[in-house]
Design a protein around this motif. Structure first.
Motif, PDB file in Angstrom:
ATOM      1  N   PRO A  38       7.369   8.791  -3.159  1.00  0.00           N
ATOM      2  CA  PRO A  38       8.532   7.907  -3.163  1.00  0.00           C
ATOM      3  C   PRO A  38       8.159   6.422  -3.072  1.00  0.00           C
ATOM      4  N   SER A  39       7.188   6.076  -2.238  1.00  0.00           N
ATOM      5  CA  SER A  39       6.781   4.665  -2.146  1.00  0.00           C
ATOM      6  C   SER A  39       6.068   4.205  -3.404  1.00  0.00           C
ATOM      7  N   GLN A  40       5.267   5.075  -4.004  1.00  0.00           N
ATOM      8  CA  GLN A  40       4.618   4.708  -5.263  1.00  0.00           C
ATOM      9  C   GLN A  40       5.660   4.426  -6.336  1.00  0.00           C
ATOM     10  N   LYS A  41       6.654   5.296  -6.427  1.00  0.00           N
ATOM     11  CA  LYS A  41       7.704   5.107  -7.435  1.00  0.00           C
ATOM     12  C   LYS A  41       8.520   3.851  -7.151  1.00  0.00           C
ATOM     13  N   LEU A  42       8.761   3.557  -5.882  1.00  0.00           N
ATOM     14  CA  LEU A  42       9.484   2.338  -5.541  1.00  0.00           C
ATOM     15  C   LEU A  42       8.695   1.113  -5.980  1.00  0.00           C
ATOM     16  N   CYS A  43       7.416   1.097  -5.692  1.00  0.00           N
ATOM     17  CA  CYS A  43       6.581  -0.038  -6.133  1.00  0.00           C
ATOM     18  C   CYS A  43       6.691  -0.232  -7.643  1.00  0.00           C
ATOM     19  N   GLU A  44       6.630   0.852  -8.373  1.00  0.00           N
ATOM     20  CA  GLU A  44       6.716   0.765  -9.830  1.00  0.00           C
ATOM     21  C   GLU A  44       8.099   0.292 -10.283  1.00  0.00           C
TER      22      GLU A  44
ATOM     23  N   LEU B   9       9.953  -1.648  -8.702  1.00  0.00           N
ATOM     24  CA  LEU B   9      10.018  -3.070  -8.351  1.00  0.00           C
ATOM     25  C   LEU B   9       9.221  -3.942  -9.327  1.00  0.00           C
ATOM     26  N   GLY B  10       8.518  -3.323 -10.257  1.00  0.00           N
ATOM     27  CA  GLY B  10       7.728  -4.088 -11.218  1.00  0.00           C
ATOM     28  C   GLY B  10       6.336  -4.428 -10.716  1.00  0.00           C
ATOM     29  N   MET B  11       5.914  -3.774  -9.651  1.00  0.00           N
ATOM     30  CA  MET B  11       4.563  -4.007  -9.146  1.00  0.00           C
ATOM     31  C   MET B  11       3.579  -3.177  -9.975  1.00  0.00           C
ATOM     32  N   ARG B  12       2.414  -3.714 -10.173  1.00  0.00           N
ATOM     33  CA  ARG B  12       1.389  -2.993 -10.929  1.00  0.00           C
ATOM     34  C   ARG B  12       0.459  -2.298  -9.949  1.00  0.00           C
ATOM     35  N   ARG B  13      -0.004  -1.123 -10.323  1.00  0.00           N
ATOM     36  CA  ARG B  13      -0.997  -0.410  -9.525  1.00  0.00           C
ATOM     37  C   ARG B  13      -2.341  -1.068  -9.782  1.00  0.00           C
ATOM     38  N   GLU B  14      -2.939  -1.615  -8.749  1.00  0.00           N
ATOM     39  CA  GLU B  14      -4.189  -2.358  -8.919  1.00  0.00           C
ATOM     40  C   GLU B  14      -5.433  -1.539  -8.597  1.00  0.00           C
ATOM     41  N   GLY B  15      -5.270  -0.520  -7.813  1.00  0.00           N
ATOM     42  CA  GLY B  15      -6.463   0.255  -7.507  1.00  0.00           C
ATOM     43  C   GLY B  15      -6.184   1.358  -6.509  1.00  0.00           C
TER      44      GLY B  15
ATOM     45  N   GLU C 132      -7.278   8.888   4.343  1.00  0.00           N
ATOM     46  CA  GLU C 132      -6.349   9.040   3.231  1.00  0.00           C
ATOM     47  C   GLU C 132      -6.673   8.067   2.104  1.00  0.00           C
ATOM     48  N   ASN C 133      -6.461   8.538   0.896  1.00  0.00           N
ATOM     49  CA  ASN C 133      -6.588   7.682  -0.278  1.00  0.00           C
ATOM     50  C   ASN C 133      -5.327   6.837  -0.370  1.00  0.00           C
ATOM     51  N   THR C 134      -5.513   5.560  -0.715  1.00  0.00           N
ATOM     52  CA  THR C 134      -4.392   4.628  -0.701  1.00  0.00           C
ATOM     53  C   THR C 134      -4.382   3.776  -1.963  1.00  0.00           C
ATOM     54  N   TYR C 135      -3.220   3.713  -2.608  1.00  0.00           N
ATOM     55  CA  TYR C 135      -3.046   2.848  -3.770  1.00  0.00           C
ATOM     56  C   TYR C 135      -2.597   1.465  -3.306  1.00  0.00           C
ATOM     57  N   GLN C 136      -3.024   0.460  -4.056  1.00  0.00           N
ATOM     58  CA  GLN C 136      -2.504  -0.887  -3.838  1.00  0.00           C
ATOM     59  C   GLN C 136      -1.719  -1.292  -5.074  1.00  0.00           C
ATOM     60  N   TYR C 137      -0.525  -1.839  -4.812  1.00  0.00           N
ATOM     61  CA  TYR C 137       0.353  -2.369  -5.848  1.00  0.00           C
ATOM     62  C   TYR C 137       0.555  -3.847  -5.574  1.00  0.00           C
ATOM     63  N   ALA C 138       0.818  -4.630  -6.623  1.00  0.00           N
ATOM     64  CA  ALA C 138       1.048  -6.061  -6.414  1.00  0.00           C
ATOM     65  C   ALA C 138       1.893  -6.642  -7.537  1.00  0.00           C
ATOM     66  N   VAL C 139       2.489  -7.791  -7.212  1.00  0.00           N
ATOM     67  CA  VAL C 139       3.246  -8.563  -8.190  1.00  0.00           C
ATOM     68  C   VAL C 139       3.038 -10.037  -7.860  1.00  0.00           C
ATOM     69  N   LEU C 140       2.929 -10.850  -8.892  1.00  0.00           N
ATOM     70  CA  LEU C 140       2.794 -12.294  -8.733  1.00  0.00           C
ATOM     71  C   LEU C 140       4.149 -12.970  -8.928  1.00  0.00           C
TER      72      LEU C 140
ATOM     73  N   TYR D 267       0.844  -1.187   0.000  1.00  0.00           N
ATOM     74  CA  TYR D 267       0.000   0.000   0.000  1.00  0.00           C
ATOM     75  C   TYR D 267       0.880   1.238   0.000  1.00  0.00           C
ATOM     76  N   ALA D 268       0.421   2.290  -0.665  1.00  0.00           N
ATOM     77  CA  ALA D 268       1.098   3.586  -0.626  1.00  0.00           C
ATOM     78  C   ALA D 268       0.032   4.674  -0.682  1.00  0.00           C
ATOM     79  N   GLU D 269       0.050   5.571   0.290  1.00  0.00           N
ATOM     80  CA  GLU D 269      -0.917   6.659   0.296  1.00  0.00           C
ATOM     81  C   GLU D 269      -0.684   7.547  -0.923  1.00  0.00           C
ATOM     82  N   ASP D 270      -1.745   8.219  -1.356  1.00  0.00           N
ATOM     83  CA  ASP D 270      -1.646   8.966  -2.615  1.00  0.00           C
ATOM     84  C   ASP D 270      -0.693  10.155  -2.550  1.00  0.00           C
TER      85      ASP D 270
END
Length: 178
Positions: free
Chosen positions: A130-136, A138-144, A163-171, A123-126
């Motif tokens: 920096p955390s959003q960019k790190l997730c990206e 890392l190859g994680m996709r923004r799921e919602g 707070e609005n929060t993005y979820q990122y994930a990778v399989l 999770y990364a708050e909107d």
């Protein structure tokens, strides 16, 4: 856990980590770590002991410079049975923009996938770019985007600030493609 990378060591917390932990938890830069805030070295010592014993919310690992074994942040994971993990990180801003967070997260994600993980999310708050960019990176996709998902602090009138929060994930099958 004990993982070594070219520049880092990821290990269980040790008593000697209190000074470094105090550096990054004395003034958390994002709301999601306000509950972790420590106001003194003595509080940092107590926080290290909590992290050593587990707090019931997953596992926390110290991220240390390999050369000096000085803590510069932490990675935390929580398993959701049977094979999904959440992951998060908190790093001392003095060590930012050097790739340490990415190096540590890659090592921990790889370790989880080599064991029993099938899916890892973060999770990364909107407002935490920096955390959003790190997730990206890392190859994680923004799921919602979860709108008004969680509150870590209150508004001046005492009501929760949601707070609005993005979820990122990778399989695992996506991670292995790298």
């Amino acid at each position: 856990m004990h993982i070594e990378t070219d520049r880092l060591m990821i290990r269980n917390f040790e008593e000697k980590d209190a000074a470094g932990l105090y550096e990054y938890l004395a003034a958390p830069p994002v709301h999601c770590f306000y509950s972790e805030k420590v106001n003194s070295y003595d509080e940092a010592v107590k926080k290290v002991k909590e992290k050593q014993n587990g707090d019931g919310h997953g596992d926390s690992y110290a991220v240390c410079l390999r050369d000096t074994d000085f803590i510069i942040g932490e990675i935390f994971t929580m398993k959701e049975h049977p094979d999904t993990y959440s992951i998060g990180w908190n790093f001392n801003l003095k060590y930012g923009r050097k790739g340490y967070a990415k190096e540590a997260a890659e090592a921990v994600i790889t370790n989880l996938f080599e064991n029993d993980a099938r899916r890892i999310y973060a999770y990364a708050e909107d407002d935490n770019l920096p955390s959003q960019k790190l997730c990206e990176r890392l190859g994680m996709r923004r799921e919602g985007l979860f709108v008004e998902f969680i509150s870590f602090v209150n508004n001046p009138d005492g009501t929760p600030l949601y707070e609005n929060t993005y979820q990122y994930a990778v399989l695992k099958k996506e991670w292995n493609i790298k």
